[in-house]
Design a protein around this motif. Structure first.
Motif, mmCIF file in Angstrom:
data_model
loop_
_atom_site.group_PDB
_atom_site.id
_atom_site.type_symbol
_atom_site.label_atom_id
_atom_site.label_comp_id
_atom_site.label_asym_id
_atom_site.label_seq_id
_atom_site.Cartn_x
_atom_site.Cartn_y
_atom_site.Cartn_z
ATOM 1 N N ASP A 332 0.814 -1.215 0.000
ATOM 2 C CA ASP A 332 0.000 0.000 0.000
ATOM 3 C C ASP A 332 0.849 1.268 0.000
ATOM 4 O OD1 ASP A 332 -2.676 -1.073 0.081
ATOM 5 O OD2 ASP A 332 -2.192 -1.808 2.076
ATOM 6 N N PRO A 333 0.300 2.336 -0.633
ATOM 7 C CA PRO A 333 -1.028 2.452 -1.244
ATOM 8 C C PRO A 333 -1.042 1.934 -2.668
ATOM 9 C CG PRO A 333 0.085 4.551 -1.385
ATOM 10 C CD PRO A 333 1.019 3.635 -0.644
ATOM 11 N N MET A 334 -2.237 1.580 -3.127
ATOM 12 C CA MET A 334 -2.419 1.028 -4.453
ATOM 13 C C MET A 334 -3.077 2.045 -5.372
ATOM 14 S SD MET A 334 -4.897 -2.087 -5.704
ATOM 15 C CE MET A 334 -4.553 -2.978 -4.206
ATOM 16 N N LEU A 335 -2.387 2.379 -6.465
ATOM 17 C CA LEU A 335 -2.972 3.232 -7.491
ATOM 18 C C LEU A 335 -3.804 2.350 -8.410
ATOM 19 C CD1 LEU A 335 -3.025 6.076 -8.856
ATOM 20 C CD2 LEU A 335 -1.076 5.308 -10.231
ATOM 21 N N PRO A 336 -5.130 2.537 -8.466
ATOM 22 C CA PRO A 336 -5.954 1.688 -9.328
ATOM 23 C C PRO A 336 -5.685 1.984 -10.795
ATOM 24 C CG PRO A 336 -7.270 3.480 -8.433
ATOM 25 C CD PRO A 336 -5.930 3.567 -7.771
ATOM 26 N N VAL A 337 -5.750 0.945 -11.621
ATOM 27 C CA VAL A 337 -5.408 1.059 -13.037
ATOM 28 C C VAL A 337 -6.491 0.403 -13.876
ATOM 29 C CG1 VAL A 337 -3.755 0.384 -14.822
ATOM 30 C CG2 VAL A 337 -2.929 1.062 -12.559
ATOM 31 N N VAL A 338 -6.902 1.079 -14.952
ATOM 32 C CA VAL A 338 -7.868 0.499 -15.881
ATOM 33 C C VAL A 338 -7.113 -0.310 -16.922
ATOM 34 C CG1 VAL A 338 -9.761 0.891 -17.488
ATOM 35 C CG2 VAL A 338 -9.435 2.437 -15.545
ATOM 36 N N MET A 339 -7.122 -1.624 -16.768
ATOM 37 C CA MET A 339 -6.484 -2.485 -17.753
ATOM 38 C C MET A 339 -7.335 -2.504 -19.032
ATOM 39 S SD MET A 339 -3.753 -3.463 -16.295
ATOM 40 C CE MET A 339 -3.008 -3.791 -14.690
ATOM 41 N N GLY A 340 -6.654 -2.384 -20.158
ATOM 42 C CA GLY A 340 -7.343 -2.335 -21.443
ATOM 43 C C GLY A 340 -7.635 -0.939 -21.931
ATOM 44 N N ALA A 341 -7.345 0.066 -21.103
ATOM 45 C CA ALA A 341 -7.589 1.454 -21.493
ATOM 46 C C ALA A 341 -6.349 2.044 -22.149
ATOM 47 C CB ALA A 341 -7.973 2.296 -20.280
ATOM 48 N N GLU A 342 -6.574 2.964 -23.092
ATOM 49 C CA GLU A 342 -5.460 3.682 -23.686
ATOM 50 C C GLU A 342 -5.106 4.862 -22.785
ATOM 51 O OE1 GLU A 342 -3.960 5.674 -27.914
ATOM 52 O OE2 GLU A 342 -6.078 5.154 -27.637
ATOM 53 N N ALA A 343 -3.818 5.052 -22.558
ATOM 54 C CA ALA A 343 -3.401 6.102 -21.633
ATOM 55 C C ALA A 343 -2.023 6.629 -21.998
ATOM 56 C CB ALA A 343 -3.385 5.564 -20.205
ATOM 57 N N LYS A 344 -1.750 7.826 -21.496
ATOM 58 C CA LYS A 344 -0.403 8.375 -21.516
ATOM 59 C C LYS A 344 0.165 8.203 -20.113
ATOM 60 C CE LYS A 344 -0.978 11.978 -25.068
ATOM 61 N NZ LYS A 344 -0.954 13.446 -25.325
ATOM 62 N N VAL A 345 1.363 7.661 -20.040
ATOM 63 C CA VAL A 345 2.034 7.460 -18.754
ATOM 64 C C VAL A 345 3.344 8.237 -18.766
ATOM 65 C CG1 VAL A 345 3.068 5.782 -17.184
ATOM 66 C CG2 VAL A 345 1.000 5.173 -18.469
ATOM 67 N N SER A 346 3.600 8.952 -17.690
ATOM 68 C CA SER A 346 4.850 9.698 -17.600
ATOM 69 C C SER A 346 5.395 9.628 -16.186
ATOM 70 C CB SER A 346 4.644 11.161 -18.008
ATOM 71 O OG SER A 346 3.773 11.821 -17.103
ATOM 72 N N ALA A 347 6.697 9.800 -16.089
ATOM 73 C CA ALA A 347 7.344 9.849 -14.779
ATOM 74 C C ALA A 347 8.498 10.834 -14.847
ATOM 75 C CB ALA A 347 7.845 8.478 -14.367
ATOM 76 N N GLU A 348 8.570 11.670 -13.844
ATOM 77 C CA GLU A 348 9.672 12.622 -13.706
ATOM 78 C C GLU A 348 10.062 12.660 -12.244
ATOM 79 O OE1 GLU A 348 10.796 17.307 -14.633
ATOM 80 O OE2 GLU A 348 8.902 16.463 -15.332
ATOM 81 N N GLY A 349 11.278 12.210 -11.938
ATOM 82 C CA GLY A 349 11.635 12.067 -10.540
ATOM 83 C C GLY A 349 10.728 11.039 -9.882
ATOM 84 N N ASN A 350 10.051 11.429 -8.814
ATOM 85 C CA ASN A 350 9.146 10.521 -8.100
ATOM 86 C C ASN A 350 7.679 10.748 -8.455
ATOM 87 O OD1 ASN A 350 11.276 9.298 -6.671
ATOM 88 N ND2 ASN A 350 11.291 10.987 -5.194
ATOM 89 N N ASP A 351 7.455 11.514 -9.499
ATOM 90 C CA ASP A 351 6.086 11.868 -9.893
ATOM 91 C C ASP A 351 5.627 10.978 -11.054
ATOM 92 O OD1 ASP A 351 3.669 13.159 -10.173
ATOM 93 O OD2 ASP A 351 4.487 14.796 -11.373
ATOM 94 N N LEU A 352 4.721 10.070 -10.763
ATOM 95 C CA LEU A 352 4.128 9.188 -11.781
ATOM 96 C C LEU A 352 2.748 9.708 -12.150
ATOM 97 C CD1 LEU A 352 3.970 6.467 -13.397
ATOM 98 C CD2 LEU A 352 2.944 5.476 -11.329
ATOM 99 N N ARG A 353 2.441 9.771 -13.437
ATOM 100 C CA ARG A 353 1.149 10.248 -13.909
ATOM 101 C C ARG A 353 0.573 9.267 -14.921
ATOM 102 N NH1 ARG A 353 -0.597 15.258 -11.381
ATOM 103 N NH2 ARG A 353 1.296 15.894 -10.259
ATOM 104 N N ILE A 354 -0.721 9.001 -14.797
ATOM 105 C CA ILE A 354 -1.460 8.222 -15.785
ATOM 106 C C ILE A 354 -2.648 9.048 -16.240
ATOM 107 C CG2 ILE A 354 -2.776 6.120 -16.239
ATOM 108 C CD1 ILE A 354 -1.150 4.699 -14.130
ATOM 109 N N LYS A 355 -2.702 9.340 -17.520
ATOM 110 C CA LYS A 355 -3.806 10.113 -18.081
ATOM 111 C C LYS A 355 -4.536 9.249 -19.110
ATOM 112 C CE LYS A 355 -5.023 14.464 -20.395
ATOM 113 N NZ LYS A 355 -4.499 15.749 -20.937
#
Length: 357
Positions: A332-355
């Motif tokens: 924990d903690p768990m970031l929920p993820v939509v499997m099968g969805a199209e997304a942009k994923v980025s990471a800079e330093g410790n910042d993870l983003r899923i759009k």
């Protein structure tokens, strides 16, 4: 296209079924009722499956045929708007033996949420039935004071949020304080936050001539594709079975971001499992990897093998970016993820983003 189920809203019904593990024992029994109260307070009707409190199975809540029949029934019922799994477990693979994923192509899609052993259902739901599913908390994960991880999970079900960020702190199992043994769960106050005892640190990697190179603090890693994956313990066992539809899936969908985590695997077994997936051709269309903190292998070393090179030594030849120690899965903690969805994923330093797109 991979179908996205209709979002739900207060007033809808959420079915709780136990295709693997259920809350028939403590602390999960008490946690279930607190989680149920949380959903009802938000305005949802909870429909309980007959499997929920069964305890007549071997290594599983009940007979896999019974569990599968209820799972299929819940998925097809018009009065069940979404499904949240009762728990993770060990033998949901035996349940899906009796699930006809091809037939689910013709059923109105609905959200299914769970993680860990629920990979057995979510992965073929995406790759065979071509329906999105949420790799997120089972019902017991909602049995606490809701913070951002819990509201994020509900936001995915409700469609109220399209961009998500990783969290700042996590629970390092090695630093957890052991409290007194609880014998009476009726006195436990579940309305409290988790004790996130460690600062989250991402390890972002790019590859040069097959060798992993750590990205600089200000270097941004970006990738775009269809999110796919789950628990590696489960996925490696699917290879070569009739639930392995990756050859066909890779022919239809060319850009895949693998979102993976592990539970019981040691660094060695983790590395073997990732190799298995690569050699089976699963990663042929990989655009990148988002790797969660593995529960058993986290911080462990076996003859020089650790949870980092378990991944990097195997996928390095693919030359795609890898984001490691993300907030995915069993720690924990768990970031929920939509499997099968199209997304942009980025990471800079410790910042993870899923759009989501």
């Amino acid at each position: 296209m991979i179908k996205r189920p209709d979002y739900i809203k207060p007033g809808c019904s959420i079915g709780i079924t136990a295709p693997s593990f259920g809350p028939s024992s403590e602390p999960y029994y008490s946690m279930y009722f607190y989680a149920k109260k949380n959903l009802e307070t938000r305005g949802y009707k909870v429909i309980e499956g007959d499997t929920l409190f069964k305890n007549d199975g071997v290594g599983i809540n009940t007979d896999p045929k019974v569990a599968a029949a209820e799972l299929m029934d819940f998925y097809k019922r018009s009065d069940v708007d979404a499904i949240i799994s009762a728990g993770g477990g060990e033998l949901m693979n035996e349940t899906i033996t009796h699930v006809d994923f091809e037939s689910l192509r013709d059923v109105k899609p609905k959200w299914y949420m769970g993680y860990s052993d629920n990979t057995n259902f979510i992965f073929p739901l995406v790759t065979i039935a071509e329906v999105q599913g949420i790799y997120g908390p089972c019902i017991s994960g909602l049995a606490k004071k809701w913070e951002l991880p819990e509201t994020d999970a509900v936001a995915l079900l409700e469609g109220t949020k399209t961009e998500f960020a990783g969290y700042d702190r996590f629970v390092d199992p090695e630093k957890e304080e052991k409290g007194e043994e609880i014998t009476d769960y009726s006195t436990v106050n579940f309305d409290v936050p988790y004790n996130y005892n460690s600062e989250k640190v991402l390890t972002n990697l790019v590859f040069e001539n097959g060798t992993a190179v750590k990205a600089g603090e200000s270097e941004k890693i970006s990738m775009r594709g269809i999110l796919l994956g789950g628990c590696v313990d489960v996925l490696a066992n699917m290879i070569g079975t009739r639930f392995d539809n990756m050859r066909s899936f890779n022919e239809r969908y060319k850009d895949i971001i693998w979102v993976l985590e592990a539970c019981d695997l040691t660094p060695m077994s983790y590395r073997r499992a990732i190799w298995n997936m690569r050699e089976a051709g699963w990663f042929d269309n990989a655009k990148g990897f988002v790797i969660g903190r593995p529960l058993t292998a986290f911080g462990k070393n076996m003859m020089g093998a650790d949870h980092y090179n378990a991944v990097t030594a195997v996928v390095g030849e693919l030359g795609v970016p890898v984001i490691m120690d993300a907030d995915i899965g069993h720690i924990d903690p768990m970031l929920p993820v939509v499997m099968g969805a199209e997304a942009k994923v980025s990471a800079e330093g410790n910042d993870l983003r899923i759009k989501y797109l």
